[in-house]
Design a protein around this motif. Structure first.
Motif, short mmCIF file in Angstrom:
data_model
loop_
_atom_site.label_atom_id
_atom_site.label_comp_id
_atom_site.label_asym_id
_atom_site.label_seq_id
_atom_site.Cartn_x
_atom_site.Cartn_y
_atom_site.Cartn_z
N PRO A 69 22.41 40.70 51.70
CA PRO A 69 22.46 40.08 49.68
C PRO A 69 23.57 41.09 49.54
O PRO A 69 23.73 40.53 48.20
N VAL A 70 24.00 41.98 50.37
CA VAL A 70 25.59 42.77 49.73
C VAL A 70 27.12 41.43 49.34
O VAL A 70 27.45 40.63 49.40
N ILE A 71 26.51 40.15 50.85
CA ILE A 71 27.87 39.08 50.94
C ILE A 71 27.79 38.57 49.63
O ILE A 71 28.85 38.10 49.10
N LEU A 72 26.89 37.65 49.06
CA LEU A 72 26.24 37.40 48.24
C LEU A 72 26.45 37.49 46.49
O LEU A 72 27.05 37.14 46.04
N GLY A 73 26.25 38.77 46.11
CA GLY A 73 26.32 40.05 45.39
C GLY A 73 28.00 39.83 45.62
O GLY A 73 28.51 39.53 44.26
N VAL A 74 28.58 39.98 46.32
CA VAL A 74 30.44 40.18 46.52
C VAL A 74 31.10 38.99 46.11
O VAL A 74 31.98 38.66 44.92
N THR A 75 30.30 37.87 46.54
CA THR A 75 31.01 36.07 46.30
C THR A 75 31.09 36.46 45.23
O THR A 75 31.58 34.96 44.73
N LEU A 76 29.91 36.55 44.58
CA LEU A 76 29.71 36.27 43.06
C LEU A 76 30.42 37.33 42.17
O LEU A 76 31.08 36.37 41.60
N ILE A 77 30.83 38.18 42.30
CA ILE A 77 31.04 39.39 41.29
C ILE A 77 32.91 38.58 41.62
O ILE A 77 33.21 38.32 40.81
N ALA A 78 33.37 38.31 42.98
CA ALA A 78 34.87 37.65 43.24
C ALA A 78 34.75 36.32 41.98
O ALA A 78 36.14 36.22 41.57
N ALA A 79 33.70 35.76 42.43
CA ALA A 79 34.06 34.45 41.96
C ALA A 79 33.88 34.60 39.94
O ALA A 79 34.43 33.52 39.00
N ILE A 80 33.66 35.39 39.90
CA ILE A 80 32.83 35.61 38.02
C ILE A 80 34.41 36.44 37.77
O ILE A 80 35.01 35.77 36.32
N PHE A 81 35.30 37.15 39.00
CA PHE A 81 36.65 37.60 38.46
C PHE A 81 37.54 36.90 37.93
O PHE A 81 38.46 36.22 37.27
N ILE A 82 37.70 35.57 39.17
CA ILE A 82 38.52 34.47 38.90
C ILE A 82 38.53 33.44 38.08
O ILE A 82 39.07 33.00 37.62
N CYS A 83 37.16 33.00 37.93
CA CYS A 83 36.79 32.98 36.50
C CYS A 83 36.57 33.12 35.28
O CYS A 83 37.37 32.54 33.87
N VAL A 84 36.47 34.86 34.63
CA VAL A 84 37.22 35.02 33.61
C VAL A 84 38.06 34.99 33.58
O VAL A 84 39.09 34.89 32.06
N ALA A 85 39.65 35.06 34.79
CA ALA A 85 40.41 35.05 34.54
C ALA A 85 41.62 34.39 34.05
O ALA A 85 42.20 34.45 33.73
N ASN A 86 40.80 33.50 35.00
CA ASN A 86 40.90 31.86 34.27
C ASN A 86 40.97 31.79 32.95
O ASN A 86 41.93 30.57 32.27
N LEU A 87 39.69 32.05 32.42
CA LEU A 87 39.53 31.49 31.26
C LEU A 87 40.92 32.14 30.43
O LEU A 87 41.31 31.95 29.24
N LEU A 88 41.04 33.69 30.72
CA LEU A 88 41.10 34.25 29.51
C LEU A 88 43.25 34.27 29.74
O LEU A 88 43.59 33.78 28.70
N VAL A 89 44.07 34.00 30.66
CA VAL A 89 44.88 33.12 30.98
C VAL A 89 45.18 31.80 30.04
O VAL A 89 45.66 31.42 29.38
N ASP A 90 43.92 31.09 30.22
CA ASP A 90 44.24 29.86 29.09
C ASP A 90 44.38 30.54 27.53
O ASP A 90 45.24 29.43 27.10
N MET A 91 43.14 30.84 27.34
CA MET A 91 43.35 31.51 25.63
C MET A 91 44.53 32.29 25.38
O MET A 91 45.17 32.22 25.25
#
Lengths: 593, 345, 338
Positions: free
Chosen positions: B311-333
């Motif tokens: 469960p922890v691995i799954l949680g960290v992976t998800l959080i990491a992916a969220i950060f990357i995606c949100v960062a990408n989005l913000l950069v484009d904006m």
């Protein structure tokens, strides 16, 4: 493109090289800033090298007060007494859980003696060794002040049956009292009054009726699994987050995988407890999974003792022995380091197993693990020296050769096994077990000399139950040799050997009989040993089992593990307890304020 | 990410664009989570292992395994399990095995049965550490990298240029687990300047600063290199462009030309890179945190992988992916805000 | 301008991306090909050449590792525990000098614990490092080129799908993902055993996460090339799609692909080392630099050389590739600035 740019870049590289070189030089020759700041925070000096080994007590004291600061690379497997199975957890739980009988608060082998704890005296045995009766002491109380009754003990033990929620802990008591598993546990079975084998005629008396006699039954009651639990305070699986205390300390806070804090339980009365010194006012545990960093913090004086108790790491050992030898104990544990030989062909042939034993360079394995002192003395049979039934049996002449391999004999055995040119197999080693991978590499190297090609397969420690603990997976993955170690559940032949070599203990998962030995003669000897009326008679059977195991080379023991343990200068009343695998007896520790 | 062809801009297109991008982000997170799910719940099974065993402890009797299976729903098809996991993120979840019920409130990232703990608090505990690490290092590397890049560009060919670019070259070629160990050997072991373990800022600011100083510097050293090279390159390019020449010709001082005009355009590529780097770093600076023993998300992940705390691995992976995606989005904006030449498409 | 369907003359137009080529055509009055120009430029860039020479040297070291080790060292797996102080687990005499373990016999000293020859292990480590980095780059280039061309040329939904996949892969927490994957895969796979399994996994995984970088560039280039005259011409002459894709487009993509491949290799080396450092690399006893560094965590205070040797090996290799890659990029860069 111009030459000027190129030469500019040459200077860049030269510059880069200078930067790196400067760093290296500082790393290599930097002035030893450590000198002159040797004094640790406590200001005191250690009690002396090996001051707490054998029968010795370092800094004996009865002075109370202060905070005992423990650190550990891993958390307790559980704080719930019925769910604990790690040795360190059993040692630690002495702070907050009591049993009918427990191990004596004495140094060295004297600790293996069972003394009354909640009970007034050790059990009265009757009915041909099948009935154990105990009378409880007066004045024993829970942390809320209510008295601990025989019903609480029965309830606590009955939780062992509730395996759907109370996972992880040993099931010896269940096996002894209800081998058929008729009782369903207190959560599923709310109507009956617990397992049939336990009777509580009144609040002060508890009677156990065993299905068959078992000479070690009191040892099972002394495990934390034999602790009382107050029914109203039981929160099932979540009980481990805040166990209700029957001992001198109670939980102030517990953040799993991070920290534990215990404070005094003022309802506990010293006069009811002959075992626990209860010197510190407070006990804290900090979890830090970086073992090297952990050792540094210990040596620096930020913490007093490593709760995990598996000894200093290599780097910690070097620093401690060079600069703070007086704070170090070279402790003999009850752990045997050994290799399980599985029935994966051709190791199902006894001659091939013997070839492995003869080909193994025991000396090399020992030195990789730190030699005689940091690794431990060579082992020739499985039983640790502290367990009754041990003798210096050495059927393969390992000690006579100084641990060196006997290549000629190994080749002879290979011929007898129809593998004259050697064979291929795999050695598993657990990644979270320091030195295990390196030891497997050393074994791989020595087997190569006789043509046995062994591949090292590193597995995550957490997975060992589903990989090496599963005969099916072992077979599928063709793991012939399992590098592992074992310490006794309780200090008798039954507590050490039975899970490893009794064929009836082979399990589809979580199996510890890795050699999958199922020898009727060995099984019978275990039965006879359990029926024996006293431990010395039982020991005679364990000795025979031990010899027989060596003869068929089911396992290849190579070390009786020793380690170097750190003891801060603040610690008082420190001694190594055989009953807790050589760890310090935590319940006796005190600190200088 | 999608930096498509220029199109007419208007509030409507912007909104449509944002919605489209958000949808893409959600899809991406689903795929990342599903992949991780498959790795830990399907692959081991295929290799003959039972994931339930990872949760039961030393004594693995059938009843305990059955209990875990029921609680985690391991008997369900993988997609159903996955659906339960996703659902729990929004509405929480109840793990039940008949007699024993465990609540996990939203956002439920899972539950560790070994420690009887929800995953979410473990993540929120580790996040500030990673945030401290990333923020400090980022400040250092942006300031240092951009300054070095500007100086190099303006003083092209001088000793400053060469010195800055030398360090940059070393920086990009040195692995952090080597510089990390080296710095520890020197400043912690040999010189004894830095000692002790990580403490949170609120507990002990001095110790917090001390324990993060080396990681900040080594991490910044690694990243500053790229920023210096990037800044230098884009600065050189911009200084050669017409509008700078025009600005100069108009008689503006060099200072104004650089700070008002040249720098403004230089920020665009720097911010793009920064967004991506920060996104990746916040998901766990695995190597830095491992080397320096910092209890952040990266260490949490590495420890969880070693202990197979799924469960922890799954949680960290998800959080990491969220950060990357949100960062990408913000950069484009941000891209669109900073650089008027860019249109959303 | 005629459609260059017959690829015989060293025409500048074919050897480089079209815009580059146009640029070059203007500048180079003698009509030299971009390849020639690039080569002349590269030859003048001393540092790139130095990097290139180191790269060639490292490749030779990796290829002839057994020979080098038989001349200058010991077999990489051979134990020399007589050199080790068992109690401290490091070479004897390290208290007096950090070079205590070094001798003409053991050029870089001995490994803690088992006394293996560090020099031999560094030399053999180069094999793993370069092999994984090269093969992973090949995987990335093949995947990236094919999918990039396909996306750029066909456009439409094919382009959308491929672009979306690329976005997704770039958003993956890669390192985390790879160590997770390696930690659950069994030791044997698809009939392979031993270290080849892990090498295969490393190559595939590193390559798989690398292709979107190449893919994006190739897609972009293809998009711009697609509308060029000679492609149009080929199309009007009835050339098949496959023919246009691989005969007309591919040669023009050689330059950017070369640049990104050379720049990708050092990244791959660092990734392989990082994975080995996190114990997700090749199996023991195979030597790898990252694993040596990981082991050095236990002993770097008493035996700094054992940390510095593999660290420097990684540094030098990565630096050499970066220099060479930079040089290649500059040489192929039409503007000649930067």
């Amino acid at each position: 493109m111009n030459p000027q740019r190129s030469s500019a870049r040459i200077r860049q590289v030269a510059g880069a090289a200078v930067v790196v070189a400067a760093l290296m030089t500082t790393a290599a020759c930097g002035g030893g800033g450590d000198k002159g700041k040797d004094g640790d925070k406590s200001g005191g000096k250690g009690a002396g090298f090996n001051a707490a080994t054998g029968d010795k007590i370092a800094n004996p004291s009865t002075k109370a007060g202060g905070t005992l600061k423990m650190i550990s690379k891993q958390d307790l497997d559980s704080a719930d007494p019925q769910r604990q199975y790690y040795g360190m957890a059993w040692d630690f739980s002495r702070f907050y859980s009591r049993q009918l009988v427990t191990y004596a608060a004495k140094p060295g082998n004297a600790s293996s003696e069972l003394v009354p704890d909640l009970a007034k005296a050790n059990g009265k045995i009757s009915n041909g060794g099948k009935t154990y009766t105990y009378e409880l002491k007066d004045g024993i109380a829970w942390e809320d002040g209510t008295p601990i009754t025989s019903k609480d003990i029965k309830y606590g033990i009955s939780r062992i049956w509730a395996k759907e929620a109370i996972t992880g802990g040993p099931t010896y008591l269940k096996q002894a009292l209800d081998p058929k598993g008729e009782y369903q546990g207190p959560y599923k079975d709310k109507t009956s009054d617990g397992p049939k084998g336990i009777e509580t005629p009144n609040d002060k008396t508890i009677v156990f009726n065993l299905a068959t006699p078992n000479v070690d039954f009191e040892q099972m009651l002394a495990m934390p699994a034999g602790s009382p639990v107050k029914k109203e305070k039981d929160t099932g699986a979540k009980y481990q987050l805040k166990p209700f205390s029957s001992g001198p300390y109670k939980f102030e806070s517990y953040a799993p995988k991070k920290s534990i804090s215990l404070v005094r339980n003022d309802k506990w009365k010293k006069e009811t407890d002959t075992v626990r010194a209860a010197l510190p006012d407070k006990i804290t545990v900090t979890i830090n999974s970086n073992m090297e960093a952990l050792d540094k913090l210990l040596i620096k004086g930020d913490y007093d003792v490593d709760m995990n108790g598996t000894g200093l790491t290599q780097s910690g050992r070097i620093e401690a022995l060079k600069k703070h030898k007086d704070n170090v104990d070279n402790i003999q544990t009850s752990f045997t380091r050994y290799v399980d030989m599985t029935p994966v062909a051709p190791l199902n042939n006894v001659a091939c197993r013997k070839a492995v034993v003869y080909a193994t360079d025991f000396k090399s394995l020992q030195e990789v693990r730190g030699g005689e002192e940091a690794g431990g003395p060579l082992a020739t049979t499985m039983l640790p020296t502290t367990i009754k039934g041990y003798d210096d049996y050495d059927p393969y002449g390992v000690k006579a050769r100084g641990g060196k391999p006997d290549v000629a004999k190994a080749k002879e055995q290979l011929k007898a096994c129809n593998q004259p040119d050697g064979f291929s197999t795999k050695i598993s080693a657990r990644s979270n077990n320091p030195g295990e991978k390196e030891t497997a590499e050393a074994l791989q190297q020595s087997l190569k000399a006789v043509g046995i090609k062994a591949e090292v397969e590193v597995i995550d420690g957490a997975e060992s139950q589903s990989i090496t603990g599963s005969p099916k997976v072992v077979k599928e993955r063709k793991i012939g040799l399992i590098m592992t170690g074992w310490g006794p559940d309780f200090p008798t032949g039954q507590g050490f050997s039975q899970p490893l070599i009794d064929g009836r203990f082979i399990a589809p998962t979580g199996n510890y009989n890795g050699s999958e030995t199922n020898d009727p003669a060995i099984n019978k000897m275990f039965d006879d040993a359990l029926k024996a009326t006293d431990p010395d008679k039982a020991a005679e059977f364990y000795k025979q089992i031990n010899h027989k195991t060596a003869d068929i080379a089911a396992q290849m023991p190579f070390l009786y593990e020793k380690n170097f343990s750190w003891r801060s200068s603040r610690l008082t009343n420190v001694y190594s307890s055989t009953a807790y695998n050589g760890r310090y007896d935590y319940a006796s520790l005190g600190v200088v304020k | 990410m999608t930096r498509g062809a220029p199109a007419a801009t208007g509030p409507r297109t912007v909104l449509a664009y944002v919605i489209r991008r958000l949808f893409a982000v959600v899809m991406m997170l689903l795929v990342v989570t599903l992949t991780t799910f498959v790795i830990f719940f399907v692959l081991p099974k295929w290799a003959g292992q039972d994931p339930a065993l990872l949760f039961v402890g030393k004594q693995t009797d059938a009843a305990s395994i059955q209990g875990i299976r029921e609680k985690l729903g391991l008997a369900d098809p993988v997609l159903v399990q996955f659906w339960h996991f996703v659902q729990a993120l929004f509405v929480g979840r109840e793990y039940s095995s008949g007699t024993d019920v465990t609540q996990c409130a939203a956002p439920c990232f899972g539950y560790s049965f070994r420690t009887e703990q929800e995953v979410w608090p473990q993540l929120t505990d580790a996040l500030p550490v990673t945030l401290s690490l990333a923020a400090g290092a980022c400040l250092l590397w942006v300031v240092g990298g951009v300054a070095a890049g500007v100086v190099s560009a303006l003083r092209r060919g001088t000793i400053w240029d060469r010195a800055a670019m030398s360090i940059a070259l070393a920086g990009v070629s040195l692995p952090i687990y080597f510089t990390g160990l080296l710095s520890l050997a020197i400043f912690s072991f040999k010189l004894g300047w830095i000692e002790g373990e990580f403490a949170s800022f609120s507990d002990d600011p001095a110790q917090w600063f001390q324990s993060l100083l080396l990681p900040w510097i080594t991490l910044a050293f690694l990243y500053a290199a790229m920023y210096a090279r990037l800044t230098r390159a884009s600065m050189l390019e911009i200084l050669g462009e017409d509008y700078i020449r025009t600005a100069r010709a108009k008689g503006l001082t060099e200072r104004v030309v650089i700070s008002k005009h040249a720098m403004r355009s230089t920020w665009t590529p720097v911010l793009t890179l920064l967004g991506l780097d920060l996104g990746a770093l916040l998901g766990g600076a695995i190597l830095t945190e491992s080397t320096y023993n910092l209890p952040g998300l990266g260490r949490l992940a590495v420890d969880a992988i070693a202990q197979k705390d799924l469960p922890v691995i799954l949680g960290v992976t998800l959080i990491a992916a969220i950060f990357i995606c949100v960062a990408n989005l913000l950069v484009d904006m941000l891209y669109a805000v900073i650089d008027p030449r860019v249109r959303l498409g | 301008m005629t459609a260059p369907l017959h690829d015989t003359s060293p025409d500048a137009d074919k050897a480089a991306p079209a815009d580059v080529a146009a640029d070059v055509a203007k500048k180079s009055v003698e009509g030299r090909s971009l390849r020639q120009i690039a080569w002349t430029r590269l030859k003048r860039d001393k540092l790139a050449l130095a990097g290139g020479i180191v790269v060639v040297f490292l490749v030779l070291v990796a290829l002839f590792a057994p020979l080098i080790v038989s001349l200058l060292g010991h077999p990489p797996d051979e134990f020399h525990q007589d050199k080790i102080d068992p109690l401290f687990g490091v070479a004897k005499g390290l208290d007096d000098s950090m070079f205590a373990g070094v001798s003409s016999d053991f050029l870089l000293g001995v490994e803690p614990g088992n006394g293996r020859d560090v020099f031999s292990r560094i030399v053999y480590g180069a094999r793993i490092s370069l092999l994984v980095a090269f093969l992973a780059a090949v995987v990335a280039v093949v995947l990236g080129t094919v999918l990039g061309i396909v996306a750029g040329y066909f456009g439409g939904w094919i382009d959308s799908v491929i672009s979306r996949v690329m976005d997704m892969l770039l958003a993956f927490p890669q390192l985390l993902f790879i160590i997770s994957l390696v930690s659950v895969l069994p030791g044997d796979l698809l009939g392979m055993t031993g270290s080849s399994v892990r090498i295969f996994i490393l190559v595939m995984v590193i390559g798989f996460f690398g292709w979107p970088y190449i893919g994006r560039i190739v897609r972009g280039q293809t998009l711009s090339l697609r509308e060029k005259e000679y492609v149009e011409a080929a199309r009007s002459l009835g050339a098949g799609r496959a023919y246009i894709l691989f005969k007309e487009l591919l040669p023009n993509l050689v330059a950017p692909i070369t640049v990104y491949t050379t720049l990708m290799i050092p990244t791959n080396i660092l990734t392989e080392a990082a994975l080995s450092f996190l114990n997700a690399g090749v199996k023991p006893p195979t030597a790898s630099w990252g694993q040596m560094l990981s082991k050095a965590i236990n002993t770097y205070e008493s035996d700094p050389l054992f940390m510095i040797a593999p660290g420097l090996a990684i540094f030098i290799t990565v630096l050499a590739f970066n220099l060479f890659g930079d040089g290649v990029r500059d040489a192929l860069d039409p503007k000649g600035t930067r």
